[in-house]
Design a protein around this motif. Structure first.
Motif: not given
Lengths: 192, 204, 202, 324, 280, 439, 146
Positions: A68, A71, A78, A82, C11-12, C19, C23, C27, E3, E5-7, E9-11, E13-17
């Motif tokens: 991916i 990304l 990000l 952070s 934020l999430t 995302s 995605a 694709i 479809f 995996i990117p979603v 990873t993003m969630t 990361l944004s959670l962490l942030f």
């Protein structure tokens, strides 16, 4: 031997500010006073080294295996935000007066093209781990060298009567241009 | 804030608050990709695309996002649009995207976009922030166009690839190098300030 | 719900929506981009190994790859070697073709380079540099013909021409080619060329 | 009693007779032997180049002084003539006249007046001009021709340093002997070739005390040490230090370019570091760099350090610190 | 699959942030009143501290908090005061318009010069070695005040003395600091009677040094004893408000007219049309 | 005997030959004297006489108001004309007592000498010196009484008599050395007793060989050391003299007290001896009237308060093309705009010569000659630039307050920049900033 | 570096002073993007030797050189620790033949952790009063704090 060549080229030949044009905003903004330039330079070098490591980790352990790659941008920005957030919280707990002064530097670093640029370049060139770290640190030191030299020159130019329209950013850019000329003297140094 | 008319909102982006020449924002891409006019325009259009869309989205959702998380969400939105732009360029204009290299994803850290969202779009209505974004981006594109044409004409004697200056002109290769970019932009900035101070004197 | 949970939630979900959108775009454009990259490699192989219709990747490493150029009926026409190394200013990536027994170097093209424009950048130009690379004898190490010759016939088969004033760039191109030829020969000797993808870890 | 108006000024009422124009013209005089030598070697081309550079410089200076409404005296104080001469001496003889004029305009305009006129510039104006030309017209600036006296008709003719680096002259033994370098009938830019003429001029400068002896001494010392070490280790691949001293722009750079007062440090310790740095960089570029001639770039590079050196090598004031 | 995996990873990361941001938010909380921003917008941003505050923003905060009146900005004058008042919804008070006045008429011809001055040509430097005029209290004319004025309300006249352009002058007081001999004072614009001299030399020497100097003859003090007094060889006006107009002609009998009304030409002019109006 | 000196400094043209030969000649007192109450160093004295009083020669007419001040005495006997403002060599008019000379020169009976001054107690010497109103005659004008009473915690071990008159054209001290050698030696002895020091060094420049020889054989028996110093400007400056003779460095911003040294000028030593021996206050001093603008240059002993006009008249008047008049030496003296100024205790010379107004002032080309010649090892060009651009803090860090304004940098500067003037402006601004901060 | 502000509250030794956000690049319109500190005005706690009362406008002396020295120390140690950690990780990986990037990354985080801890203690107990801005003078009394 090849790592050393990469290190020297990151500092002198492909200097981050003078060849890749990254980090111009702080380069023009913060280089008015010498000691703030040094502390800025060191801060950027530290954040760059850590970003190099983490961006390599993300890139080679998450992005590429699951291909991916697109990304990259979002993930890197990000992570950098952070990371800087973490450093800021650490400093706030550690020494409140220092945090007061630092209030202005850290956001400047996050919106700084140099850090993001480093992550992208390292990813684009498919550097191995050690190459990425050496490249990160080398570029940081190159950035610090450029910004410290510029701060020294601008403090001396403070005393000179630069023509009115060129004062400030204009003369800084021209000096950066001549510095870039001087740095081209080192090209071709590394011999593979 | 004194409410300016819509047209004034647009015009201010072109000269009074031109992001590159007056606010000195987004210099990294400006200097890096302007060695050819085609690259300059491409970068300008990409930034316009991202700026417009993110202004639109930001001004739409500004009420929903709590104040503290505001900046972080803006970054995510801008990053998302930048990636879309990058992918679009890679897919349909592969040679240009190769020429622009790492500078397209770098739009995300470009102060112009983040600045406009923070200072303007998060405070004004959708229509007004769109106009402002349009003004800002046209100002950005014009600045890039000016700098890249100066550099390409002097550096390679061509404009958009067409030979402009005759064969007598020996191209100044320095203009295609980073040193030339710095010097040309520094002189242009000085010129802009000179014109500004001259018009200021006449108006005052 | 408390402010902080509102913050995390907003934020999430922003992250989620973007995302998802990304995605989707990813694709949609993924195969288009892959096609572009493939197209570029394909084009280079065709120019470098004349007469290839279809190409197949035999071996790939970080800065070095070997492709086999085949005609429609699958008979091997020659190898196309993709190589990159450091030049005068930054890295130079190039592609050159050899015949089956790796005795003759058919042609060379430069894919990407950031040498000083006007001087080092002439290695991309056909008439100034690439012309002199046609069918060189690569049994021995290639050498640089010092004061730049004006026409190809002045050079001996094992020599290539320099560009006036850009000696370093021409020299680095030569060095990269010699290095990759060695790697190629060594790969062929060990039979590593059976299309296996030896992943160089780090 | 005299009713004549009396002079009013702050305390010291005596003044040494030396003045800025005197220093400048002393430097111009010291450049003369080298100018004559270059005219002897390169005939007409040399004269034309000198004329173009000086006239170009003077016109730019006059233009800038007029725009900034400054007094015209600094037009005649000789600083522009020095920049013009030095710039011309670093150009290859066959360079086209219009690029020489462009070089002069850049040297005086971008090198000096953008910073605010005489005394405010950070980089040596002549070197800014030459670096600009070298990067703007790379091919034109690296095509050398044989001095007319040598009557060799080869179109292009490598400089001693050029063939050391690119044609591996040391292995094939075609390295130009030091004797030729000393007298000067070798390829190269206008003023760099004959070492003897330059040394005569430098002696005159020392006599007139117009330059600081520490700078040439530091440069020659660090260059000899640096190249000497490598020469001792592998005499077959690295040339002798004497060759490096005599070849290319070394003498011109060490005695005339690096010692330009405006761009050299003002404190004694700073000057030593500056000089040793230049010598080291020249050695580094010549032995390992991609360019044959390193003097220009190393001086420009060390010019950048001068403001830092001035700031950090402040001499200790009498009675300051721990001295009892 | 590709479809998800990117979603994912993003969630992550944004959670962490966002958690990081929450912790940061807990630490820092300072509110700010938007009106301050509006008032600051209206101020001229000269940051000259004439209003007694360190800068325009500090003055804006004080005005919003009520610790300063809305017409406290002399530089902005009436229009800024009106705008600020309108933002705060308060009645706009009139601003006491003040202007800087030079207390020396030692022009090139009037004041004898000391000789050919060769030192540094700034007022501060020449003051250190006694100045270029025989009178050691007078204006040296090297324009430190003109340089210090950021509203370009001052230019250097041909006769070697600075001229104040009253419309631009905002009474910010920068010229008062700049003049090493303290010859500038901020006077209300209506004040018309001034002593154009600061020389403390006695009658003998001051007449020799400068034709327009106050030679301490005392005519003006005798003409209007309560308001004008003689202090070590110099006439001083205690308060100009209640000098009654009839006495002005008597005061203007001063031999060197070191004391008098501001613009003599205009005075004759409006006297003439005064005469016409009551004649006509 | 190795000739001692200090590093750097300059060699301006001496031109001492004009008056080196002519002996000290005492000038008859003029008709009118103007004695300023203003002190060169310290707060002004208070007048204790009014208009119309009769005063005698040497009678006290001004009382010292603070520690750092000195009494003022009448230099002629006659009637006080007025006590009001009068021109002063420093440029600004000050309060001065003008006395009309009645020609009798009757000394004030209150003045009383002592038989053997060398046996006096240090305290007695100090009161005698204070009453005589003696200040440093080298040009600084520091009240000598204060210099002779060092603070307890700083013991003094050496007294230096500064015999090197390094300013060009001046010969007054040289003539004093030749003609009043004994007075100087005994004065030095008095200073040693007063400060409790244990040795005396007299430094003489090697362009005054005869004075050196005279002092050598006069001090054969006593342990006073006579040291030959290289002729260089500013050899006579305190800090450089101490570092040349004793190789001690007076700390930054400190006084010679801090390194246990007291430096006295030759003229001051003689004045101390006269005051203690005969009780005579300081109402006259030796000075040189010289320079190409004076018709016949002389070394004179002149009454304090005499106008420069009268002194020049006595020396045959000024040439009409002389266009500069300087009080003191050419390197540290003050240019005067009129000769209508009185001689004050600090006037070591009255010079006048013809000089062409200087050429165009160039911008500084950073040739660093001033750095190479500054005796205090400062960087004058950088101090000038900081003063010009009002960088107060950097100016202070680079030691602008340590500049003794000797003028070597401006003398050697090829661009003709008034460096000392800029540095004085800088010092002035730094002091204003300090006062503002401490207020 | 001089700056000025309005005193909000004054406890015994420390006083809270409101100061405009003295950012380096005033021009960059993103200056108030300070993540976590989104106001354009900062709240400084400063030493109060002259006992300024709330409501006074005071001038502050900001020990900028002190800030820069401690910043250099802070980031310098972090950088050094990071590099040493990585080097140690690399060598230990070579010794015990562990997968090289993982161990050096581990070494890196270890180094960061240790240096962070040490710096924390160093700055904590060095009661960094030298770092606090000092109120030097009161510009104007100003009325009661509104």
């Amino acid at each position: 031997m090849e790592l050393l060549a990469l290190f020297i080229s990151a500092i002198l030949i492909n200097n981050f500010v003078l060849y890749y044009f990254l980090g111009i905003c702080p380069f023009l903004g913060v280089s008015k006073k010498l000691d703030s330039a040094i502390s800025m330079g060191l801060a950027v070098t530290f954040v760059m080294t850590i970003t190099a490591v983490i961006s390599w980790m993300i890139n080679n352990w998450i992005l590429i295996p699951y291909n991916i790659g697109y990304l990259q941008t979002v993930a890197f920005i990000l992570v950098i935000a952070s990371l800087v957030q973490l450093v800021e919280m650490f400093i706030r707990k550690m020494s409140p007066p220092l945090y007061q002064a630092l209030g202005i530097y850290l956001p400047l670093i996050t919106t700084n093209c140099a850090i993001m640029g480093l992550a992208l370049l390292a990813a684009r060139k498919y550097y191995t781990f050690f190459e990425a770290v050496v490249f990160g640190t080398g570029s940081g030191i190159g950035f610090t060298l450029a910004i410290v030299l510029m701060a020294g020159i601008r403090e001396q130019l403070d005393l000179a009567d630069v023509p009115e329209p060129l004062k400030g950013a204009g003369i800084a850019l021209i000096v950066a241009g001549i510095m870039a000329l001087a740095f081209t003297g080192f090209s071709g140094m590394i011999k593979l | 804030m004194a409410t300016k008319t819509l047209s004034a909102e647009y015009v201010k982006g072109l000269w009074d608050e031109n992001p590159v020449f007056r606010q000195l924002l987004g210099l990294c891409p400006t200097l890096a990709v302007t060695n050819a006019v085609i690259n300059g325009i491409a970068m300008g259009l990409a930034t316009t695309f991202v700026l417009l869309l993110s202004s639109l989205v930001v001004s739409l959702i500004k009420k929903v996002i709590p104040n503290q998380v505001r900046i972080a969400s803006y970054i995510v939105i801008i990053a998302c649009f930048v990636t879309v732009a990058d992918l679009f360029l890679q897919a349909f204009f592969y040679p240009i995207s190769k020429a622009l290299g790492p500078y397209v994803p770098l739009i995300v850290v470009n102060c112009v976009i983040l600045g406009r969202q923070e200072a303007f779009s998060s405070k004004n209505s959708v229509g007004r922030s769109m106009i402002d974004a349009l003004g800002m981006s046209t100002g950005f594109v014009l600045a890039l166009l000016l700098l890249s044409s100066v550099r390409e004409i002097l550096g390679a004697g061509t404009f958009l690839g067409i030979q402009v200056l005759g064969s007598w002109f020996k191209p100044w290769i320095i203009m295609l190098l980073p040193a030339g970019a710095f010097i040309a932009f520094g002189l242009l900035l000085g010129l802009a300030l000179l014109i500004e101070s001259k018009t200021q004197k006449r108006r005052a | 719900m408390s402010l902080s949970s509102k913050m995390i939630l907003s934020l999430t979900c922003v992250g989620l929506i973007s995302s998802g959108f990304l995605a989707g775009v990813g694709i949609w454009t993924k195969d288009k981009i892959a096609f572009n990259v493939q197209q570029e490699i394909e084009q280079a192989i065709k120019t470098v190994v004349p007469g290839t219709a279809v190409s197949e990747k035999l071996y790939e490493e970080r800065a070095f790859a070997v492709y086999a150029g085949k005609t429609e009926d699958g008979s091997l026409v020659g190898y196309a070697v993709y190589a990159s190394g450091s030049g005068f200013q930054d890295t130079i990536t190039m592609m050159f073709g050899t015949d089956i027994e790796v005795k003759k170097l058919t042609r060379l093209t430069i894919l990407k380079q950031t040498e000083t424009p006007g001087l080092g950048a002439n290695i991309e130009k056909e008439d100034l540099f690439l012309k002199f690379w046609e069918d060189r004898d690569i049994r021995t190490i290639l050498t640089l013909h010092k004061p730049a010759a004006s026409s190809p016939n002045e050079l001996t088969p094992t020599e290539i021409n320099t560009i006036t004033g850009a000696t370093i760039s021409s020299e680095s191109v030569l060095k990269i080619v010699n290095l990759s030829l060695e790697k190629l020969r060594e790969k062929i000797k060990h039979g590593g060329l059976l299309g296996g993808r030896e992943k160089d870890g780090n | 009693m005299t009713d004549k108006a009396l002079l009013l000024e702050s305390s010291p009422h005596f003044r040494d007779q030396d003045s800025v124009p005197k220093i400048m013209y002393a430097v111009i005089l010291s450049l003369f032997p080298a100018v004559l030598a270059s005219i002897y070697f390169f005939r007409w081309r040399a004269l034309l180049l000198y004329a173009c550079c000086i006239v170009g410089g003077l016109v730019t200076e006059a233009l800038f002084l007029w725009i900034r409404k400054k007094p015209m005296n600094s037009l005649w104080d000789g600083s522009v003539i020095i920049t013009g001469l030095l710039l011309a001496m670093t150009l290859p003889p066959e360079l086209s006249l219009d690029s020489a004029v462009i070089g002069a305009v850049v040297a005086v305009g971008l090198g000096k007046h953008v910073f605010g006129g005489l005394g405010h510039n950070i980089f040596n104006p002549a070197l800014v001009g030459r670096a600009f030309l070298q990067t703007a017209f790379p091919v034109a600036m690296t095509t050398w021709t044989a001095p007319a006296a040598l009557s060799v008709d080869a179109v292009t003719f490598a400089t001693p340093l050029g063939n050391l680096k690119f044609d591996a002259a040391l292995l094939e033994g075609t390295l130009t002997p030091v004797k030729d370098l000393f007298w000067g009938n070798v390829g190269g830019s206008l003023g760099e070739t004959s070492a003897i003429a330059l040394l005569i001029g430098a002696a005159f400068l020392f006599y007139k005390k117009a330059i600081d002896w520490k700078i040439p001494a530091g440069i020659i010392l660090s260059l000899t040490v640096f190249t000497g070490i490598f020469w001792l280790i592998r005499p077959d691949t690295y040339a002798t230090p004497l060759f490096h001293l005599m070849a290319g722009g070394m003498i011109l750079g060490a005695f005339f370019m690096a010692t330009d007062m405006v761009t050299s440090p003002i404190t004694p310790r700073g000057t030593w570091i500056y000089a040793l740095g230049i010598g080291l960089l020249v050695g580094l570029i010549r032995l390992f760099g991609g360019l044959a001639e390193g003097v220009m770039f190393s001086i420009l590079f060390m010019n950048m350090f001068v403001p830092l050196l001035n700031r950090f090598s402040r001499p200790r004031i009498l009675g300051e610190g721990r001295g009892k | 699959m590709s479809f998800l995996i990117p979603v994912l990873t993003m969630t992550v990361l944004s959670l962490l942030f966002s958690t990081g941001l929450v912790i940061a938010y807990k630490k820092l909380k300072v509110e700010e009143d938007p009106k301050i921003e509006a008032v600051n917008e209206a101020l001229p941003q000269a940051n000259c501290a004439a209003c007694g505050f360190s800068g325009c923003r500090a003055f804006a905060e004080a005005v919003v908090k009520g610790t300063a009146e809305s017409n406290g900005c002399p530089v902005g004058g009436n229009d800024v005061a009106a705008e600020v008042a309108e933002i705060l919804g308060v009645s706009a008070g009139t601003v006491l318009q003040r202007v800087a006045r030079l207390h020396c008429r030692g022009t090139k011809e009037a004041a004898a010069s000391r000789g050919l001055y060769l030192g540094v040509t700034t007022c501060a430097a020449s003051h250190i070695i006694g100045g270029n005029k025989q009178c050691s209290y007078g204006c040296m004319g090297y324009g430190d005040c003109v340089l210090s004025c950021q509203f370009d309300a001052m230019e250097m006249g041909e006769d070697g003395l600075p001229v104040v352009i009253e419309e631009n002058c905002t009474a910010c007081g920068k010229c008062v600091e700049a003049c090493p001999r303290g010859l500038y004072e901020l006077h209300p614009i209506e004040q018309n009677i001034f002593v154009y001299c600061r020389s403390l030399d006695g009658p003998k020497t001051s007449r020799k040094f400068c034709k327009n100097a106050c030679i301490a003859c005392g005519i003006c003090a005798r003409a209007c004893p309560e308001q004008i007094i003689m202090e070590n060889n110099l006439a001083v006006i205690r308060d100009y408000k209640n000098i009654d107009p009839e006495k002005i002609p008597a005061i203007e009998k001063c031999p060197t007219n070191a004391i008098g009304r501001f613009k003599i030409e205009e005075i004759e002019m409006d006297e003439r049309n005064e005469a016409e109006t009551n004649a006509g | 005997m190795k000739i001692k000196t200090f590093p750097r400094g300059t060699h301006p043209p001496e031109q001492k030959s004009l008056t080196a030969g002519s002996p000290l000649e005492s000038m008859p007192p003029p008709e009118k004297v103007f004695i300023p109450l203003h002190q060169h160093f310290g707060s002004p004295a208070k007048a204790i006489v009014q208009k119309g009083d009769e005063v005698l020669l040497g009678q006290k007419i001004g009382e010292a108001t603070a520690l750092f001040s000195a009494d003022v005495h009448a230099s002629v006997s006659g009637k006080v004309l007025a006590v009001d403002g009068y021109n002063h060599p420093l440029g600004k008019p000050v309060l001065a007592v003008s006395i009309a000379n009645n020609g009798e020169d009757r000394p004030d009976p209150g003045i009383s000498g002592t038989e053997n001054p060398l046996s006096l107690e240090p305290e007695a010497i100090r009161t005698k010196v204070k009453e005589a109103g003696i200040v440093g005659l080298g040009g600084a004008g520091f009240p000598t009484a204060v210099k002779l009473s060092p603070p307890k915690d700083k013991p003094i071990d050496t007294v230096i008599i500064n015999g090197c008159e390094c300013e060009p054209l001046l010969n007054a001290d040289y003539r004093l050395l030749i003609e009043f050698a004994d007075h100087v030696l005994q004065g030095a002895e008095l200073v040693r007793i007063a400060t409790g020091a244990d040795r005396i060094i007299i430094g003489i420049e090697d362009n005054k060989k005869d004075a050196f020889a005279l002092f050598k054989d006069k001090t054969l028996d006593s342990q006073i050391e006579i040291v030959l110093l290289k002729t260089k400007y500013p050899q006579g400056a305190e800090k450089n003299l101490i570092s040349a003779l004793l190789d001690r460095k007076v700390p930054k911003g400190g006084l010679p007290f801090d390194v246990g040294v007291v430096v006295q000028n030759v003229g001051t030593a003689k004045a101390i001896w006269d005051a203690v021996k005969t009780g005579r206050p300081l109402y006259e001093r030796a000075l040189t009237v010289s320079g190409s603008g004076v018709n016949n240059p002389k070394n004179l002993i002149v009454r304090i308060g005499t106008l420069f006009k009268d002194v020049l008249e006595f020396c045959g008047g000024q040439e009409n093309d002389a266009n500069i008049l300087v009080m003191g030496g050419p390197m540290m003296g003050l240019s005067q705009w009129t000769s209508d100024v009185p001689v004050i205790k600090g006037t070591s010379g009255i010079l006048s010569w013809q000089t062409d107004p200087p050429f165009f002032v160039h911008t500084c080309i950073q040739c660093a000659r001033c750095v190479g010649h500054c005796p205090m090892n400062l960087v004058p060009t950088r101090l000038m630039k900081y003063a010009k651009n009002d960088h107060i803090k950097e100016a202070e860090d680079w030691g602008i307050l340590d500049c003794v304004e000797c003028g070597c940098c401006q003398y050697i500067c090829p661009a003709g920049i008034p460096l000392v003037h800029w540095i004085r402006l800088g010092k002035n601004n730094v002091m204003i900033e300090k006062r503002k901060k401490s207020a | 570096m001089q700056d000025s502000g309005l005193v909000i509250s004054a406890r015994n030794k420390l006083a809270e002073v409101e100061v405009q956000c003295f950012t380096a690049c005033q021009k960059c319109s993103v200056k108030n993007l300070c993540i976590g500190q989104s106001q354009s005005k900062g709240l400084l706690s400063a030493k109060n030797p002259i006992h300024a009362q709330p409501g006074n406008t005071v001038s502050l002396e900001i020990p900028e050189t002190q800030y820069n020295k401690s910043l250099i120390l802070l980031f310098g140690t972090f950088l050094l620790a990071a590099l040493l950690g990585m080097a140690a990780g690399h060598f230990s990986a070579a010794l015990f033949s562990l997968p090289t990037p993982a161990t050096s990354i581990l070494g890196l985080f270890l180094g960061l952790f240790v240096s962070g801890f040490w710096l924390f203690r160093f700055f904590r107990n060095k009661n960094n009063d030298r770092l606090f801005p000092v109120i030097t003078s009161i510009i104007n009394e100003g009325g009661h704090h509104g």
